[in-house]
Design an enzyme around this catalytic site. Structure first.
Site, short mmCIF file in Angstrom:
data_model
loop_
_atom_site.label_atom_id
_atom_site.label_comp_id
_atom_site.label_asym_id
_atom_site.label_seq_id
_atom_site.Cartn_x
_atom_site.Cartn_y
_atom_site.Cartn_z
N CYS A 1 49.75 -11.18 -23.67
CA CYS A 1 48.87 -10.18 -24.30
C CYS A 1 48.61 -8.97 -23.41
CB CYS A 1 47.56 -10.83 -24.72
SG CYS A 1 47.78 -12.18 -25.91
N HIS B 1 42.67 -5.53 -26.26
CA HIS B 1 43.59 -6.47 -26.89
C HIS B 1 42.93 -7.03 -28.14
CE1 HIS B 1 46.08 -9.85 -27.77
NE2 HIS B 1 45.21 -10.74 -27.31
N ASN C 1 46.75 -11.51 -34.30
CA ASN C 1 46.96 -11.28 -32.87
C ASN C 1 48.47 -11.23 -32.62
OD1 ASN C 1 47.36 -11.57 -30.10
ND2 ASN C 1 45.69 -13.01 -29.82
#
Length: 334
Positions: free
Chosen positions: A114, A260, A290
């Site tokens: 990420c 993020h 995500n």
């Protein structure tokens, strides 16, 4: 000398996994529950024969078309993924060939999660400052859906597949300012796929289920949600402070925070802990989930489209990822 973002595009696979479909598989995980807790309405997932490089190539083609980029000017490819086509060769080399880019360029893979966009951005800036390259194609792409067990409703609900393409060069609409990074490998096993590489190269076939019916297996994605949440809340506040210090800025100097895009639950806890007002905290995960290393470039692109980023704005980007690894920077929009 300066390094800039000159273009951002992204690509989502055609196949969509809706909350209704998930709820039909897991009746205890209702549509309303998913939306209220996770904040994700749908996520895109690849077909069986689609790979991260396929998504990255589509994102790059969109980038070239949207910004009228001559692909012969690309002199370096940085591909961020944890879903490579092969253990070897380097997927970036395959992408170079399929895109028809010059053979006189550099091409590397970065195995990062990420926090991968921030890491890739720093490498692209370093290539420019080192006089090594002038037009870097930064690609982020992930297909975590291939790592998720079909009975894992938690991870299935959170993660989506996607790719983003970013052109980093010597001029553009957003100057890449100073970075801050951190790493703590002690947290590596809290988000992991254990088998498949050289430490454990054969399937473990050790699938078990907990008392709630959640699967755990070395052969699939495992995430300790509580540990990841605590890590995020512990490490991101000092990261944000360091980013501001490294750029000689105060919190009030930031016009938009683009973190993020993990999910609603984590982001809202983080926003409250950091005391960031709603209007300055950008969210872009409802229709994508995500997407790992692509969440920040997707969010930046969406914010630009929605005019959420104004001229002469300071944008703080920050991400926490598996590893553990975390990082962030300031983007100064012109």
């Amino acid at each position: 000398m300066s390094a800039f973002i000159k273009g951002i595009s992204y690509y989502l696979p055609e196949k969509v996994l809706t909350n209704e479909e998930i709820a039909s598989i897991f009746p205890e995980w209702t549509v309303d529950k998913i939306i209220s807790k996770i904040g994700i309405a749908k996520r895109h997932v690849v077909k069986e024969d689609e790979t991260a490089s396929d998504l990255a190539i589509e994102a790059a083609i969109k980038l070239f078309a949207e910004y009228n980029i001559d692909k012969t000017t690309i002199d370096y490819v940085v591909f961020v993924t944890q879903s490579p086509d092969y253990i070897l060769p380097t997927t970036a080399c395959i992408i170079q060939d399929k895109l028809g880019l010059p053979t006189s360029i550099g091409a590397i893979d970065i195995n990062q999660g990420c926090s991968g966009f921030v890491v890739g951005l720093s490498i692209a800036k370093g290539l420019i400052f080192g006089g090594i390259a002038k037009n870097i194609l930064l690609l982020t792409a992930e297909t975590y859906s291939k790592y998720i067990h079909p009975k894992d409703k938690g991870n299935m609900t959170i993660f989506g597949d996607a790719a983003a393409a970013t052109l980093v060069t010597t001029d553009g609409f957003a100057e890449i300012k100073n970075f801050s990074f951190g790493t703590d490998g002690k947290g590596a096993e809290n988000l992991i796929v254990k088998t498949g590489a050289q430490r454990f190269n054969k399937p473990a076939n050790d699938l078990t289920f907990d008392e709630k019916g959640n699967p755990k297996s070395s052969d699939y994605l495992f995430m300790d949600g509580s540990a990841i949440l605590n890590y995020t809340l512990d490490y991101i506040p000092p990261l944000m402070e360091n980013i501001l210090i490294n750029n000689f800025l105060e919190k009030n100097d930031i016009d938009l925070f683009v973190f993020h895009q993990a999910n609603k639950f984590i982001m809202e806890l983080l926003r409250k802990k950091l005391k960031i007002e709603e209007t300055k905290f950008y969210r872009s995960f409802k229709n994508t989930g995500n997407t790992v290393s692509s969440t920040i470039p997707i969010a930046l692109k969406d914010a630009i489209i929605e005019n959420a980023i104004k001229p002469q704005s300071n944008i703080l980007i920050a991400a926490q990822g598996l590893g553990y690894s975390w990082g962030g920077a300031i983007l100064e929009f012109k």
